[in-house]
Design a protein around this motif. Sequence first.
Motif, PDB file in Angstrom:
ATOM      1  N   ASN A 322       0.852  -1.194   0.000  1.00  0.00           N
ATOM      2  CA  ASN A 322       0.000   0.000   0.000  1.00  0.00           C
ATOM      3  C   ASN A 322       0.888   1.245   0.000  1.00  0.00           C
ATOM      4  O   ASN A 322       1.371   1.692   1.047  1.00  0.00           O
ATOM      5  CB  ASN A 322      -0.905  -0.030   1.234  1.00  0.00           C
ATOM      6  N   PHE A 324       0.352   4.385  -0.418  1.00  0.00           N
ATOM      7  CA  PHE A 324      -0.121   5.607   0.249  1.00  0.00           C
ATOM      8  C   PHE A 324       0.418   5.704   1.676  1.00  0.00           C
ATOM      9  O   PHE A 324       0.727   6.794   2.166  1.00  0.00           O
ATOM     10  CB  PHE A 324      -1.652   5.641   0.259  1.00  0.00           C
ATOM     11  N   ALA A 407      -2.588   1.757  -4.660  1.00  0.00           N
ATOM     12  CA  ALA A 407      -2.641   3.159  -4.205  1.00  0.00           C
ATOM     13  C   ALA A 407      -1.618   4.062  -4.880  1.00  0.00           C
ATOM     14  O   ALA A 407      -1.259   5.108  -4.334  1.00  0.00           O
ATOM     15  CB  ALA A 407      -2.485   3.241  -2.687  1.00  0.00           C
ATOM     16  N   ASP A 410      -3.215   7.518  -5.290  1.00  0.00           N
ATOM     17  CA  ASP A 410      -3.313   8.257  -4.029  1.00  0.00           C
ATOM     18  C   ASP A 410      -1.951   8.703  -3.529  1.00  0.00           C
ATOM     19  O   ASP A 410      -1.810   9.782  -2.953  1.00  0.00           O
ATOM     20  CB  ASP A 410      -4.002   7.390  -2.972  1.00  0.00           C
ATOM     21  N   SER A 501      -8.253  -2.951  -2.934  1.00  0.00           N
ATOM     22  CA  SER A 501      -8.247  -1.488  -2.816  1.00  0.00           C
ATOM     23  C   SER A 501      -9.473  -0.981  -2.066  1.00  0.00           C
ATOM     24  O   SER A 501      -9.424   0.090  -1.449  1.00  0.00           O
ATOM     25  CB  SER A 501      -8.165  -0.836  -4.205  1.00  0.00           C
ATOM     26  N   THR A 504      -8.173  -1.396   1.478  1.00  0.00           N
ATOM     27  CA  THR A 504      -7.134  -0.413   1.805  1.00  0.00           C
ATOM     28  C   THR A 504      -7.697   1.001   1.696  1.00  0.00           C
ATOM     29  O   THR A 504      -7.061   1.953   2.135  1.00  0.00           O
ATOM     30  CB  THR A 504      -5.922  -0.540   0.862  1.00  0.00           C
ATOM     31  N   THR A 506      -8.157   2.825  -0.973  1.00  0.00           N
ATOM     32  CA  THR A 506      -7.268   3.601  -1.832  1.00  0.00           C
ATOM     33  C   THR A 506      -7.620   3.369  -3.299  1.00  0.00           C
ATOM     34  O   THR A 506      -8.457   2.532  -3.625  1.00  0.00           O
ATOM     35  CB  THR A 506      -5.803   3.167  -1.630  1.00  0.00           C
ATOM     36  N   THR A 507      -6.917   4.093  -4.171  1.00  0.00           N
ATOM     37  CA  THR A 507      -7.013   3.821  -5.602  1.00  0.00           C
ATOM     38  C   THR A 507      -6.466   2.431  -5.884  1.00  0.00           C
ATOM     39  O   THR A 507      -5.688   1.867  -5.110  1.00  0.00           O
ATOM     40  CB  THR A 507      -6.205   4.859  -6.401  1.00  0.00           C
ATOM     41  N   ARG A 552      -9.355   9.042   0.321  1.00  0.00           N
ATOM     42  CA  ARG A 552      -8.169   9.900   0.400  1.00  0.00           C
ATOM     43  C   ARG A 552      -8.471  11.328  -0.052  1.00  0.00           C
ATOM     44  O   ARG A 552      -7.795  12.252   0.368  1.00  0.00           O
ATOM     45  CB  ARG A 552      -7.016   9.297  -0.405  1.00  0.00           C
TER      46      ARG A 552
END
Length: 850
Positions: A322, A324, A407, A410, A501, A504, A506-507, A552
């Motif tokens: 991850n 980010f 991510a 992000d 994702s 997480t 995130t992207t 995010r």
Amino acid sequence: MPVKTIEPARQTFTQDEAFNASVEYFKGDDLAARVWVNKYALKDSDGNIYEKTPDDMHRRIAREIARIEQRYANPLSEEEVYDAIKDFKYIVPQGSPMAGIGNPFQIASLSNCFVIGNQGDSDSYGGIMKIDQEQVQLMKRRGGVGHDLSHIRPKGSPVKNSALTSTGIVPFMERYSNSTREVAQDGRRGALMLSVSINHPDSEDFIDAKMEQGKVTGANVSVRIDDAFMKAVRDGENYTQKYPVFSENPKNVKDINAGKLWKKIVHNAWKSAEPGILFWDTIIKESVPDCYADLGYKTVSTNPCGEIPLCPYDSCRLLAINLFSYVDKPFKKDASFNFELFKKHLNIAQRIMDDIIDLELEKVDAIIAKIDADPQSEEIKAVERNLWLNIQRKALEGRRTGIGITAEGDMLAALGIKYGSEAGIEFSVEIHKTLALEAYRASVNTAKERGAFQIFDSEREKNNPFILRLKEADEKLYFDMLEYGRRNIALLTIAPTGTTSLMTQTTSGIEPVFLPVYKRRRKVNPNDKNVRVDFVDEVGDSWEEYVVFHHRFKEWMEANGISTDKNYSQEELNKFVKKSPYYKATSNDVDWMSKVKMQGAVQKWVDHSISVTINLPNDATEELVGKLYMEAWQAGCKGVTVYRDGSRSGVLIANDEKDEEQETMLTPFPTKRPEILDADVVRFQNSKDKWIAFIGLIDGKPYEIFTGFADDEDGILIPRWVNEGYIIKARNDDGSSRYDFQYKNKRGYKTTIEGLSHKFNPEFWNYAKLISSTLRHGMPIEKAVELINSLQLDSESINTWKNGVARALKRYVADGTEAKKQKCENCNSTSLIYQEGCLTCKDCGSSKCG
């Protein structure tokens, strides 16, 4: 007398208990909670849930990794592993490893990806059927499968059987596709990649195969394109296809206009998002495992998403970092990337990946033991058993791993870097270069303690471009590798991270953000106090619309003093987005050429491949698609896929586009029924009842449907292998009409079942005539499905029939078609589309078949 140890009873949780606890764990994110509970929480075949939150899962995984670590020197402790994987913050095992590690309730592999294939001559029916069976056996263990069809002789080639000439590639595409659909028809569908070399004389038929609606719907397809073909396209020259492909003594030679075939590839990809392209010479030249091709590591195809090129019977397990979480002070002016922590965790991640191979070998042992204990004869079990022995050998010998990332979008935004910009590409390359060097360093260090993979030979690898790149970047690493070897034959990938994702928050993968802010709906009771009703659907249910912020983006808002609790107008939201680092950096905003250049630059530091899709607007031209493909080849990409908004073969275009194609697609069928129709046979089961449907087709589209009970004294009895034939309109002696079904038996003789109308319950027959009438007069299939679903029927049997007819017809709804009157059971979204006969939610990704 030894005392038998009784394992203490495990605590169980209800679905609601696990869901509510997980919503709290994910800080109110009900979508992430639902995905985790449904897909990854430990559960048995009776539906008992043994984990309350993902923290329980992370403890389970950490225990198992630590158990393996104890076999080796300098083991990681359970707490060290747990700290690295908890909260989905740093290291995230993906999919099969997350669900399967430490799972005593399921005998399944931990591998996400497999490729299968025959050694030597596999162009016999026996070889083709063997691959079919192996594909099914892997899919029942929930693995994604890829295999190549370039070994199959071209259409019209002489054969020494009753057919005299071969049928070519396409019929076998349909066979493998159907097997994918059948193996998990009432649950999670398997995933399949079919590939073929552009050098094969049937490659044009392969490229066109999915353009006919309803054909090869159970597989992704990609073309293996070599440099000679690309140069012929670029230079306007002819290209020579051969069978066997690239043979010095071919049995079949065909000169083609390379530009003409290239235009077909581009057109089909523009129209339907397939075929994907695999730049095969780049894949082979860069592949470290192909240094061992003569030892069985020749790459032949890829997994279904294209990120892992593999040799026959090799497999791979996936893990994501991850990105980010390594940004210190995200979205602040002094934000920075913590490279030291990143390097530390990469060392841990690669050790965990190697441990997962040992866990996989234990799982394969359990699978083989189950096969041995099964009551079938050894003859029946032979293919499955040999399959897993081959997979076991490759996993033990090569110890392939698949570390990737999520991510990326992000991470760049949190650092204030625009995705797709020169600065963005430069920083991403630095990240992936660091990842490659540290993962390979970790593999060398692990080899010092555990030994190198069994066939490691530095002499074989000395001219490999990827290895030479590592040498140029870090000579000490290279010379350590010469001295100690490497634990793993190949290490890196960038896979789509899908549900990962979501957890997480995130992207996904290497992709940019899809949208930083969007709207969803939730059902409300209009009689409740303080409720707001924004939308009332067709059946009278009330819905409240609410804004959803990408997690995010919400963090960016908070970092910049913008409240996330207020109700904002669309104009206000647009202003916020414009101020943010996500502005002009969504999947639809990023400059397409920049994305291709980024993929090519990053690919130089990924030893497997990258799964990435170039999203294009609906008005993108075929010329643009061709330019993107050419740029991808020149940039050093190993593969590329484009998706033009709204594109899928056969999808009805928007109402405001009045072109010739739309008018053609909405033209009704001929009102006078042809005497003979092609027909598909579809079998399905509802509750305990077995049903069969005969679907008459014109141009591959349903024109009529007859259904009833199958395989009993009152129903239709035909062999299970029959899946197509003809429906013939005939006359009885009294002049009345009837409908007969005709098929060819295995000897090639025609067999006719007279009077379908008399074989079925009269009530079924009457409804069938009604539905067939709507189809014949041009009602779109998805509308016919909606009509069937809306029928209010009294008896249980007729409702069962109704559901079965809807399921049968859904197979023919074009991929990408919106299902406007249905809602997602996971997130209540109304953004549902048909995908391979299943309803798929565009918001949460959940899929329902049947």
